[in-house]
Design a protein around this motif. Sequence first.
Motif, PDB file in Angstrom:
ATOM      1  N   CYS A  66       0.906  -1.222   0.053  1.00 28.41           N
ATOM      2  CA  CYS A  66       0.085  -0.034  -0.216  1.00 28.41           C
ATOM      3  C   CYS A  66       0.762   1.185  -0.094  1.00 28.41           C
ATOM      4  CB  CYS A  66      -0.947   0.105   1.254  1.00 28.41           C
ATOM      5  SG  CYS A  66      -2.223  -1.401   1.107  1.00 28.41           S
ATOM      6  N   ARG A  67       0.422   2.419  -0.516  1.00 28.59           N
ATOM      7  CA  ARG A  67       0.813   3.463  -0.306  1.00 28.59           C
ATOM      8  C   ARG A  67       1.439   3.915   1.075  1.00 28.59           C
ATOM      9  NH1 ARG A  67      -3.123   3.843  -3.579  1.00 28.59           N
ATOM     10  NH2 ARG A  67      -2.853   3.722  -5.726  1.00 28.59           N
TER      11      ARG A  67
ATOM     12  N   VAL B 200       6.670   3.633  -0.394  1.00 28.70           N
ATOM     13  CA  VAL B 200       5.716   3.675  -1.637  1.00 28.70           C
ATOM     14  C   VAL B 200       5.220   5.139  -1.352  1.00 28.70           C
ATOM     15  CG1 VAL B 200       3.696   2.899  -2.874  1.00 28.70           C
ATOM     16  CG2 VAL B 200       5.212   1.251  -1.982  1.00 28.70           C
TER      17      VAL B 200
ATOM     18  N   VAL C  31       0.911  -2.189  -6.296  1.00 28.96           N
ATOM     19  CA  VAL C  31       0.556  -1.112  -5.681  1.00 28.96           C
ATOM     20  C   VAL C  31      -0.986  -0.885  -6.067  1.00 28.96           C
ATOM     21  CG1 VAL C  31       0.589   1.413  -5.048  1.00 28.96           C
ATOM     22  CG2 VAL C  31       2.738   0.201  -5.549  1.00 28.96           C
TER      23      VAL C  31
END
Lengths: 351, 199
Positions: free
Chosen positions: A245-246, A310, A349
Amino acid sequence: MNTQRGMGMTTFKMTLLFVLGATIAALVPSYAEAAAWRTCNGSPVIWRGGTTVHRNRCSIADTGVVNSAYWNANGSWNRFNGVITSFLVNDASDCSISHGDGENEIGLVNRTAIDGANGMTILQLGLCFIGSNDIDEADVMIANDLNYNPVFGNFLGTTGRSTFVHEFGHFYGFDHEDAHAVMRTSPPHLVTGGFEPSTNWPSDTVGMSSVYGFAINGPNLLPSALGVIGASVGTLDANTTVAMCRNTSRTTRVYLGNSGNVASGTYNLRVRLSTTAPFAGYSGSTTVVSTFTHSLGAFTQGTFDLPFTVPSTLPNGTYFIYVDMDHTGSIAEILEGDNSTVSAMRVLVNC
Amino acid sequence: MRTKHQLLIVAGSLLCGCVGASTSGGERPAPAGQVAVTTEAGTQFTGSPARIDIRVDHNGSASIELAIAGADSDNRTWSLQAALPSAALDSLVIEAQLVKGPLKAGDATVQLSSSGGDPVLASGGQLRARLQGGKIQGDVLGTTSNLAASFAGALAVTCAAPAAGAPTPPNGGAPVLVVDEKFETAACKPYAELARRTE
């Protein structure tokens, strides 16, 4: 005739430091493991005074991937010391490789002619009697069923290009060594990134320095997404796609080496994510996700877990992980174009 | 092309009486795959030894990942990755739930991918495995027949820990870990025995 290992064995200098209550070991990136070569009365069995090679034009054409593999391989060694002084070409009608005729021939052969091996180099050596001993002739034969197309930096397998570099190492008088080296006994081959990934490594070039000396001075930075794991070569990151995930973090594992004879000084290092596959991704659109500074001494190497996060703005997608050494181009190196590699791991992602 | 080396080496030696021949560089073909995976659907994959990567941070906390990957004759890749609790290395028993998203300790992902294509991930199921005598053996259960599989083969263990000589991140960045190949650091020493058993 003996076999000798030159220069220092791996030296993980261990010093215990106590910082902030934690025990941290000083695991300095190590000096390259030893190269190996034959000796006679204590001196290396090598070429003295330079030599010539004859390309077997019948099997290695004047152009194409095999030709470029030939030039990459002899250049991988000869750039450090120009032992090969002339590159000659045999007539295209001469389709045999003869041994003991004083001519160093390089060509492709049927695998059955070299006992099923990927490559074989036959050396003619003078008798070890008094004083030093020389290589009198070396014929390099490479199996003609190998793939010669350049591969990505995460390729795990066998290539004709790396076999060429390996056999030219024998041409120079080096024996097998099961370190992070092109002179490993068996594939998979270690490759770096960039457009010509088959090369030699600090554990190989330290041997060149020991027995021939370097005719050129400088660092040569090169990364690899492959490494020696246990007794074999493997991808340093798993060959899989990981979901992230971000704003979350993980690491990518990479080998970093300096095959040159001069310390690099401080260079810049980065990790970036790109949806573009190699080779285009080596220079394509990209999102930098972490940066570092680093330095490597002459003939040193190490394997590192580089953290990255990320970014919150990164679009959904599947990303390749690239690592670039000296992306700012601030270090003058013996060889450029081998400073980037790509992990075997991809990042998905979507959250 | 035909090589004539046997005859010519002898001839060369006879002619000058001063030459010895040495065959150098018989690079052998790659050894056979060291881990084998067979899916419920009957496809066989082989690959490098399974990997357990141990990462010890500055606080002494260890994160542990298991990875297995193998390719079939069509160059498709079956891969497994699991985030393991540290107790798994004490009991040598691995159990994890298959998930499709990011991994936390006790989760695993299993996927099948073709060259250039997006991977197909298992959305549920279990991983059960046992480490014994430097090898791993286990099963992926409760998912589709092209992902559910039995696997067995060699295992390699790596350990990384904070150390001098690592790349330096900018101020405030997470530190870089250095792979301790010989398990000599205080952080990695406890895992040396596990690694030794896998050599």
